[in-house]
Scaffold this active site. Structure first.
Site, mmCIF file in Angstrom:
data_model
loop_
_atom_site.group_PDB
_atom_site.id
_atom_site.type_symbol
_atom_site.label_atom_id
_atom_site.label_comp_id
_atom_site.label_asym_id
_atom_site.label_seq_id
_atom_site.Cartn_x
_atom_site.Cartn_y
_atom_site.Cartn_z
ATOM 1 N N TYR A 104 -43.280 42.281 -11.121
ATOM 2 C CA TYR A 104 -44.481 41.444 -11.064
ATOM 3 C C TYR A 104 -44.714 40.647 -12.347
ATOM 4 O O TYR A 104 -45.444 39.659 -12.331
ATOM 5 C CB TYR A 104 -45.713 42.306 -10.796
ATOM 6 N N ASP A 154 -40.410 31.605 -5.376
ATOM 7 C CA ASP A 154 -39.039 31.572 -4.853
ATOM 8 C C ASP A 154 -38.474 30.161 -4.757
ATOM 9 O O ASP A 154 -37.260 29.994 -4.599
ATOM 10 C CB ASP A 154 -38.985 32.241 -3.478
ATOM 11 N N MET A 190 -36.458 38.392 -8.986
ATOM 12 C CA MET A 190 -36.833 38.204 -7.593
ATOM 13 C C MET A 190 -36.016 37.084 -6.966
ATOM 14 O O MET A 190 -35.448 36.250 -7.656
ATOM 15 C CB MET A 190 -38.331 37.912 -7.483
ATOM 16 N N GLY A 191 -36.010 37.079 -5.638
ATOM 17 C CA GLY A 191 -35.248 36.085 -4.886
ATOM 18 C C GLY A 191 -34.488 36.768 -3.776
ATOM 19 O O GLY A 191 -33.371 37.246 -3.984
#
Length: 421
Positions: free
Chosen positions: A298, A144, A190-191
């Protein structure tokens, strides 16, 4: 006096290079036999300490430990488990100290993100008060890229490289078929609160009109109509539209575009996911365009085959520095990456107090986001580009990468009291 042993644990979501840090910690500790006895690794992170499930890494050969450098995932197991405050659960901290004392552990290396740095800091403080001081060093890690103080976080560069490569390749596919097929492609990355990974996909665009055409950051609320207008305009101008959306994208009221009521861990995080289909449904209903979407999930954090060489080097460097800091008397610190210049890219390692890192979350600066809110600025590009430079391929056998396979010999338990989580 008997030499103290070291305890190493991996925490939270793993990365393509977290094992490079593990490799560095173990290899470096072996170079200080006069200071450090054995290195024990927690089976499934900090839970390994609480459950007294310690892996004796001395049974692993130098060759196997070296192979961790090019192995994704968490070799010793990780976990999402947040220790409560001392006031809330004194028993957890007393259990940690009890296990460390029973196994003559004097060094604690915690490889993780914001909450892990908080845990390492608390253990360093409380162990002193509890009469068995532990040298605690945080080893930074998170895709992240949201840790404070450090310029960037090991794990991010490789995930960023994978996503930038993926959107570049997928965009060629969409462009090939857009005349008679898909007009809109959405990739969800993601984030939760910080848009660093989404921003990294902007590196794929080299010229005006290059995809991704729209990036949606969690730092800015989504203006629904403005977004739809941008999609329509892009399809009309380019023939297709490629969109990257952070899983943490929000509306004006702060609510996630897609979040369930399911709580997925002890940190209280909601299950995210579904931003891509939500956006696609919006586009289909309002504009009528045919769409496709992808969720790397993932894959973006485990793609060791296309890891950034810079990321691998930095992941190893912070692990090595952690041990060197410990054996030279430092405590309650984290080795941070300090950028010295962009062109040429130069960086160094400097220790910072864990208290300045713990529980702070670094989001994307607004000057990294374009004025229209849908792309990155040249300043952002200058920051990101060095982090994805270079390739560090794993060895291959029969067309597939070869990864480390550990023996995982457990240390005999010394305590008769099992700990229930």
């Amino acid at each position: 006096m008997t030499k103290k042993h070291a305890f190493y644990a991996q925490s939270g979501g793993v990365t393509a290079v977290i094992n490079a840090s593990a490799c560095a910690v173990i290899e470096t500790a072996r170079r200080y036999p006069d200071k450090i006895g054995k290195v024990y690794a927690g089976h499934n992170g900090i839970l390994g300490a609480l459950r007294e499930e310690l892996i004796d890494t001395s049974y692993e050969s130098d060759e196997t430990i070296g192979a961790l450098l090019r192995t994704p995932g968490g070799a010793f197991g990780s976990c999402r488990y947040k220790l409560k405050s001392f006031e809330e659960s004194e028993a957890e901290y007393r259990r940690l100290i009890e296990v460390f004392q029973a196994h003559n552990i004097g060094y604690f290396f915690y490889n993780g993100g914001n909450d892990s740095m908080d845990t390492a800091w608390k253990v360093s403080q409380l162990s002193e008060k509890m009469g068995y001081p532990i040298t605690c060093i945080g080893v930074p890690k998170t895709i992240d890229n949201d840790l404070a103080v450090t310029d960037n976080c090991p794990g991010f560069g490789s995930a960023a490289k994978y996503l930038a490569v993926s959107i570049k390749e997928a965009s060629h596919d969409i462009a090939s078929m857009c005349d008679t097929s898909t007009k809109v492609f959405v990739m969800e990355v993601m984030g939760r609160h910080a848009g660093w990974l989404a921003a990294a996909t902007g590196l794929a665009a080299r010229q005006d009109g290059d995809p991704p055409h729209i990036i949606i950051f969690p730092e800015l609320p989504l203006d629904r109509q403005k977004f739809l207008n941008k999609v329509d305009e892009t399809v009309n101008n380019e023939g297709y539209c490629v969109i990257v959306a952070s899983e943490g994208a929000k509306y004006d009221d702060g609510s996630f575009i897609s979040a369930s009521t399911t709580v997925i861990d002890s940190f209280g995080h909601q299950q995210l996911g579904g931003v891509a289909p939500a956006l696609c449904n919006m586009i289909k209903q309002e504009l009528g365009y045919k769409y496709h979407y992808a969720v790397p999930d993932y894959l973006q954090r485990s793609a060791r085959h296309i890891a950034s060489r810079v990321d691998v080097e930095q992941a190893y460097a912070v692990g090595k520095a952690a041990v060197e800091l410990a054996v030279t008397g430092h405590n309650a610190v984290m080795p941070a990456i300090i950028r010295e210049s962009d062109l040429p890219y130069r960086w160094a390692i400097k220790e910072v107090p864990l208290a300045k890192v713990a529980n702070f979350e670094r989001k994307m600066p607004l000057d990294f986001i374009s004025e229209d809110g849908f792309n990155i600025t040249p300043t952002c590009r200058g920051y990101l580009e060095p982090l994805i430079e270079g390739e560090e391929y794993p060895a291959y056998l029969n067309g597939l990468p070869r990864f480390a396979r550990l023996r995982k010999v457990f240390v005999e338990k010394q305590l008769n009291t099992p700990f229930e989580i």
